[in-house]
Design a protein around this motif. Structure first.
Motif, PDB file in Angstrom:
ATOM      1  N   ALA A 141       0.844  -1.204   0.000  1.00  0.00           N
ATOM      2  CA  ALA A 141       0.000   0.000   0.000  1.00  0.00           C
ATOM      3  C   ALA A 141       0.876   1.249   0.000  1.00  0.00           C
ATOM      4  CB  ALA A 141      -0.935  -0.003   1.208  1.00  0.00           C
ATOM      5  N   ALA A 178       2.411   1.656  -3.466  1.00  0.00           N
ATOM      6  CA  ALA A 178       1.406   2.145  -4.419  1.00  0.00           C
ATOM      7  C   ALA A 178       1.114   3.624  -4.191  1.00  0.00           C
ATOM      8  CB  ALA A 178       0.125   1.320  -4.300  1.00  0.00           C
ATOM      9  N   VAL A 185       1.645   6.646  -6.899  1.00  0.00           N
ATOM     10  CA  VAL A 185       0.548   7.506  -7.365  1.00  0.00           C
ATOM     11  C   VAL A 185       0.829   8.963  -6.996  1.00  0.00           C
ATOM     12  CG1 VAL A 185      -1.919   8.003  -7.134  1.00  0.00           C
ATOM     13  CG2 VAL A 185      -1.141   5.631  -7.340  1.00  0.00           C
ATOM     14  N   SER A 195      -3.422   0.119 -12.269  1.00  0.00           N
ATOM     15  CA  SER A 195      -2.954  -0.884 -11.309  1.00  0.00           C
ATOM     16  C   SER A 195      -1.877  -1.755 -11.938  1.00  0.00           C
ATOM     17  CB  SER A 195      -4.126  -1.723 -10.795  1.00  0.00           C
ATOM     18  OG  SER A 195      -4.768  -2.394 -11.858  1.00  0.00           O
ATOM     19  N   GLU A 211      -4.808  -4.893  -6.607  1.00  0.00           N
ATOM     20  CA  GLU A 211      -6.156  -4.409  -6.905  1.00  0.00           C
ATOM     21  C   GLU A 211      -6.996  -4.282  -5.634  1.00  0.00           C
ATOM     22  OE1 GLU A 211      -7.370  -7.170  -9.974  1.00  0.00           O
ATOM     23  OE2 GLU A 211      -6.920  -5.679 -11.525  1.00  0.00           O
ATOM     24  N   LEU A 253      -5.679  -1.244  -3.626  1.00  0.00           N
ATOM     25  CA  LEU A 253      -6.126   0.015  -4.220  1.00  0.00           C
ATOM     26  C   LEU A 253      -7.605   0.271  -3.929  1.00  0.00           C
ATOM     27  CD1 LEU A 253      -4.231  -0.236  -7.628  1.00  0.00           C
ATOM     28  CD2 LEU A 253      -3.684   1.294  -5.712  1.00  0.00           C
ATOM     29  N   LYS A 281      -9.148   3.395  -1.942  1.00  0.00           N
ATOM     30  CA  LYS A 281     -10.238   4.174  -2.532  1.00  0.00           C
ATOM     31  C   LYS A 281     -11.397   4.285  -1.532  1.00  0.00           C
ATOM     32  CE  LYS A 281     -13.455   4.214  -6.392  1.00  0.00           C
ATOM     33  NZ  LYS A 281     -13.985   3.501  -7.535  1.00  0.00           N
ATOM     34  N   LEU A 338      -7.468   7.486  -2.344  1.00  0.00           N
ATOM     35  CA  LEU A 338      -7.285   7.460  -3.792  1.00  0.00           C
ATOM     36  C   LEU A 338      -8.623   7.603  -4.500  1.00  0.00           C
ATOM     37  CD1 LEU A 338      -4.786   4.488  -4.402  1.00  0.00           C
ATOM     38  CD2 LEU A 338      -4.273   6.929  -4.295  1.00  0.00           C
ATOM     39  N   SER A 368     -10.351   6.578  -8.439  1.00  0.00           N
ATOM     40  CA  SER A 368     -10.099   5.858  -9.686  1.00  0.00           C
ATOM     41  C   SER A 368     -10.831   6.559 -10.821  1.00  0.00           C
ATOM     42  CB  SER A 368     -10.546   4.404  -9.585  1.00  0.00           C
ATOM     43  OG  SER A 368     -11.937   4.314  -9.385  1.00  0.00           O
ATOM     44  N   TYR A 406      -5.462   5.415 -11.246  1.00  0.00           N
ATOM     45  CA  TYR A 406      -5.613   5.944  -9.896  1.00  0.00           C
ATOM     46  C   TYR A 406      -4.869   7.261  -9.738  1.00  0.00           C
ATOM     47  CZ  TYR A 406      -7.720   1.576  -8.585  1.00  0.00           C
ATOM     48  OH  TYR A 406      -8.574   0.512  -8.506  1.00  0.00           O
TER      49      TYR A 406
END
Length: 152
Positions: A9, A12, A16, A27, A42, A45, A49, A54, A56, A64
């Motif tokens: 996490a 990611a 982003v 992704s 996935e 993410l 979200k 985040l 999408s 993202y």
């Protein structure tokens, strides 16, 4: 020790947040660039979200983007989201407090007292540090304990 889910996490989020303003990352791109299993990513993410961190986008330029500014997302927030309470003992947790089953007296427990010191120092750092701090390589500046407690 943090879980792989939390570590992925963070990877990611850093990816982003580092993208140019308005540019989204898929992704698949994140998974490939940062060696994260795609199916696992996935779900991560989606959790980010749902947490409002985040956003999408669909379509040709989909992917993202940060919903919140990176300087408002603390390491503590993300760690709690994926790994639960930061406290090493249930009797130290603010959000999931419960007394230890075998404890006679919290006030006299040497184990609790020592872990409370370590936990407080760690919590202060994790609460103060943001995704933006990590991206910018900003060094940690110690926060006086009094100011940190007031912010909690």
């Amino acid at each position: 020790m943090i879980s792989n889910k939390a570590k992925y996490a963070f990877r990611a989020l850093l990816a982003v947040a580092a993208a140019p303003a308005g540019e989204s990352l898929t992704s698949a791109e994140i998974a490939r660039r940062h060696s994260i299993p795609h199916k696992f990513l996935e779900q991560i993410l989606l959790d980010l979200k749902k947490a409002g961190i985040l956003e999408s986008r669909r379509g040709k330029s989909g992917g993202y983007i940060m919903l919140r500014p990176a300087d408002t997302v603390s390491f503590a927030e993300v760690l709690r989201l994926f790994d639960g309470p930061l406290a090493p003992l249930p009797c130290l947790s603010r959000q999931s407090y419960r007394p230890c089953e075998d404890c006679i007296s919290e006030a006299q427990c040497e184990i609790r007292r020592e872990f409370a010191r370590a936990h407080e120092a760690s919590r202060r750092i994790l609460e103060a540090r943001t995704i933006a701090d990590a991206l910018n390589g900003r060094p940690f500046e110690a926060i006086p304990a009094e100011r940190s407690r007031a912010a909690s």
